[in-house]
Design a protein around this motif. Structure first.
Motif, PDB file in Angstrom:
ATOM      1  N   SER A  30       0.843  -1.188   0.000  1.00 21.80           N
ATOM      2  CA  SER A  30       0.000   0.000   0.000  1.00 21.80           C
ATOM      3  C   SER A  30       0.882   1.243   0.000  1.00 21.80           C
TER       4      SER A  30
ATOM      5  N   LYS B  46      -3.757   8.694  -5.327  1.00 26.60           N
ATOM      6  CA  LYS B  46      -4.168   7.300  -5.259  1.00 26.60           C
ATOM      7  C   LYS B  46      -4.338   6.852  -3.810  1.00 26.60           C
ATOM      8  N   LYS B  47      -3.436   7.303  -2.965  1.00 30.29           N
ATOM      9  CA  LYS B  47      -3.522   6.960  -1.541  1.00 30.29           C
ATOM     10  C   LYS B  47      -4.847   7.446  -0.967  1.00 30.29           C
TER      11      LYS B  47
ATOM     12  N   GLY C 235      -7.500   7.772  -2.651  1.00 28.43           N
ATOM     13  CA  GLY C 235      -8.613   7.158  -3.360  1.00 28.43           C
ATOM     14  C   GLY C 235      -9.154   7.986  -4.510  1.00 28.43           C
ATOM     15  N   TYR C 236      -8.382   8.961  -4.977  1.00 24.63           N
ATOM     16  CA  TYR C 236      -8.828   9.780  -6.105  1.00 24.63           C
ATOM     17  C   TYR C 236      -8.156   9.318  -7.396  1.00 24.63           C
TER      18      TYR C 236
ATOM     19  N   GLU D 173      -3.887   0.156  -3.931  1.00 23.74           N
ATOM     20  CA  GLU D 173      -4.767   1.298  -4.263  1.00 23.74           C
ATOM     21  C   GLU D 173      -4.697   1.640  -5.747  1.00 23.74           C
TER      22      GLU D 173
ATOM     23  N   ASN E  85      -7.244  -0.781 -10.588  1.00 23.75           N
ATOM     24  CA  ASN E  85      -7.244   0.631 -10.193  1.00 23.75           C
ATOM     25  C   ASN E  85      -6.175   1.444 -10.905  1.00 23.75           C
TER      26      ASN E  85
END
Lengths: 274, 367
Positions: B170, B198-199, B201-202, B270, B343
């Motif tokens: 992660s 990315k961390k 969540g975008y 992610e 992702n």
């Protein structure tokens, strides 16, 4: 305004490669191409006024000033020693000073990368004395070190050349009139060497304030200077207008500092222009 | 005499300004001109043709070029660039007359939108059948008209197994205080902001300033832990054991691991950046057929294998993949399966958004 015909090739050369590019930079900084032609705008200068960018500018100036000051502190005694009469093999010494400048400064800066790293030469030597490895690389001190190291000769050489031209009889006269060596230095040698000091300061300050390689390599990208900012506008962002505006700001800054220098230097030799 | 100087200055200035703007806008017009030239040249193409190939540095197995020259009797003039932007500026200005270039995804999209690329006649590239289906019709060239994939890879975490004992899966590990001053980030605004996005969540291609501001906050929070933001130096530093964790491109990771077996590479759950370098034909090419011949040759199984084996990046070529060391090909860190890439995102190019990215990145690096 009578000129020799022989100067025309030079003038044309200068127009094409100095004047025109300069005008283009200024042009790009205030003109944008829109659908209905060219539009004048000060948007890019306005953007520069944001606190982020001002901060970058101030940091560039501060780091450059610190480096210039350290260069002066180290460089002046060196120049004094080189110009002194007691030194034998003077030319060899000067040669040793100049030789590193024959190597590309990028290579010399890369050398510091391996010297300063955690398992590098300096930390290894410190560990022999039981000192824990220090974080030397990627700090603002490392950036200043890189600047001082690279630009020191630009401070030493002008001061040296002025010092070695001082008429010895002036110093002898002062001594004959009873001045001790401290007084000779403060009243005679130092004031006479000021033109060299001034041109040394300009020659160190200018490259130091515009550098982008030293701050990227030794600062590890954490100390964005205005040079890095300009570099990025042209390479990654592709925003030539903002890059040009930044360059114009940079040039104005240098012009101002040169004006200040020449003011101090008014009635002496015009060596500050170098 | 002063008038003369003035006149000369005026003429020079004027012609340079005109030249610059013609260069900026000339994309469309010059394409037709060049196409016209090309058909005119066709009859002469049997004569000695020199093919100008423009590629990244150290990005080909050099004997492959000799092989092409021998096989087709066409001389190759091979030149290298270090960034997509260098290449772009050179092709856009019309210098070099390159026939084949190998830029990355977002740059290909930008070049297509500015009419800098010729369409490829895929009838001339029978070896295209070897390219895996999942690497066709990619977002930057949705109808597959302009590009043939050459190499692909990911951005992930290279870590030193002697310093990191917990599992690396992660981006959050880059925010772990345990690794203070042992973390290398990339000195590249898209990649480093991408990691933070990315961390959180975008999307890595976000155009929302709020999301970018959040990413900035995350990066500022991380900054005290970061040893440096670097690009190429990261390889030497990680091999020398100067850091515990580094954000790197998969190909660089492959190289580092081959030099220092203590290192390992992981792609975070992610998601991350998925990138492609593809072969294209710039409009400046005067030798479309020979360029297609070259691209086809590069897709021959034997040649594609040599290149992939030498470079170490993942190949999109199905036959070459079969010939490679199974240990490499089965390593899901270097050859992720389709399901691993859920992702992952390919970078998009947007000139306006880039200015926001740059401002945010400046705020991060100048704090």
């Amino acid at each position: 305004m009578k000129r020799n015909w022989i100067s025309y090739p030079y003038i044309i050369w200068m127009i094409i490669f100095i004047v025109v590019p300069l005008l283009l930079v200024v042009f790009y900084s205030v003109i944008v191409v829109t659908e209905d032609g060219l539009t004048f705008t000060l948007e890019f200068y306005k953007r520069f006024m944001q606190p982020v960018y001002i901060k970058v500018l101030i940091r560039s100036i501060v780091l450059a000033l610190i480096s210039t000051f350290i260069c002066l502190l180290i460089g002046y005694p060196v120049a004094l020693i080189l110009a002194g009469k007691g030194v034998s093999r003077k030319n060899t010494l000067i040669l040793l000073f100049v030789i590193p400048m024959w190597m590309n400064f990028l290579l010399r800066t890369y050398a510091w990368l391996t010297l300063l790293e955690k398992n590098g030469l300096i930390n290894t030597m410190l560990s022999w004395f039981g000192i824990k490895p220090l974080n030397l690389l990627y700090t603002s001190e490392a950036v200043v070190l890189g600047m001082v190291y690279n630009f020191l000769p630009f401070m030493v050489l002008p001061i040296y050349s002025v010092l070695s031209k001082i008429d010895k009889s002036v110093i002898e006269a002062a001594e004959d009139l009873g001045a001790n060596s401290y007084k000779v230095f403060t009243k005679i040698i130092f004031p006479l060497s000021l033109p060299g000091v001034m041109s040394g300061i300009t020659m160190v300050f200018m490259p130091a304030v515009t550098t982008f390689v030293i701050s990227r390599l030794l600062g590890g990208g954490q100390f964005t200077l205005i040079g890095n900012l300009i570099d990025r506008q042209f390479t990654t962002v592709g925003d030539w207008n903002f890059g040009s505006a930044l360059s114009v700001v940079m040039m104005i800054l240098i012009l101002i500092s040169m004006a200040i220098m020449t003011r101090y230097d008014k009635d002496r030799e015009g060596s500050a222009l170098l | 005499m002063r008038n003369l100087v003035k006149i000369v200055l005026a003429i020079v200035l004027f012609s340079i300004l005109i030249g610059t703007f013609a260069g900026c806008k000339g994309g469309n017009g010059s394409k037709d001109d060049l196409n016209a030239n090309q058909s005119g040249n066709k009859n002469e193409s049997k004569k000695k043709v020199v093919l100008n190939v423009y590629n990244w540095g150290d990005y080909i197995e050099e004997t492959v070029i000799d092989g092409f020259e021998k096989k087709y009797g066409i001389k190759v003039n091979y030149e290298m660039f270090t960034t997509n932007e260098d290449m772009y500026v050179k092709i856009k200005s019309g210098a070099g007359n390159y026939d084949v270039a190998i830029p990355s995804d977002y740059m290909i999209k930008r070049m297509i939108s500015e009419n800098l690329l010729n369409k490829i006649n895929f009838n001339n590239i029978p070896n295209y059948k070897y390219i895996e289906e999942r690497f066709k019709n990619l977002a930057f060239d949705p109808n597959n008209e302009y590009s043939v994939p050459y190499m692909w890879g990911t951005v992930g975490i290279l870590y030193n197994t002697t310093m990191v004992d917990e599992p690396v899966d992660s981006w959050n590990i880059l925010w772990n205080k345990k690794y203070e001053k042992q973390i290398f980030m990339l000195d590249s605004q898209r990649d480093s902001l991408g990691v933070a996005l990315k961390k959180l969540g975008y999307s890595m291609n976000t155009r929302s300033v709020e999301e970018l501001e959040e990413a900035k906050k995350a990066l500022l929070e991380q900054k005290p832990l970061v040893l440096a933001y670097v690009v190429d130096e990261v390889k030497d530093k990680m091999i020398a054991g100067e850091g515990a964790l580094a954000v790197v491109w998969s190909g660089d990771a492959f190289y580092c691991i081959s030099e220092n077996p203590d290192l390992a590479y992981a792609i975070p759950k992610e998601g991350s950046n998925l990138w492609f370098d593809s072969m294209v034909i710039p409009v400046t090419s005067g030798h479309q057929e020979e360029a297609e011949l070259f691209i086809n040759y590069m897709c021959e199984p034997e040649v594609a294998f040599k290149n992939a084996d030498y470079i170490g990046y993942a190949t999109p070529h199905s036959e070459a993949k079969k010939m490679l060391d199974p240990e490499v090909v089965n390593d899901r860190a270097f050859y992720p399966l389709e399901e691993d890439l859920g992702n992952f995102e390919i970078f998009e190019y947007d000139a306006e958004a880039m200015k926001d990215y740059d401002r945010i990145w400046t705020e991060v690096t100048s704090e």
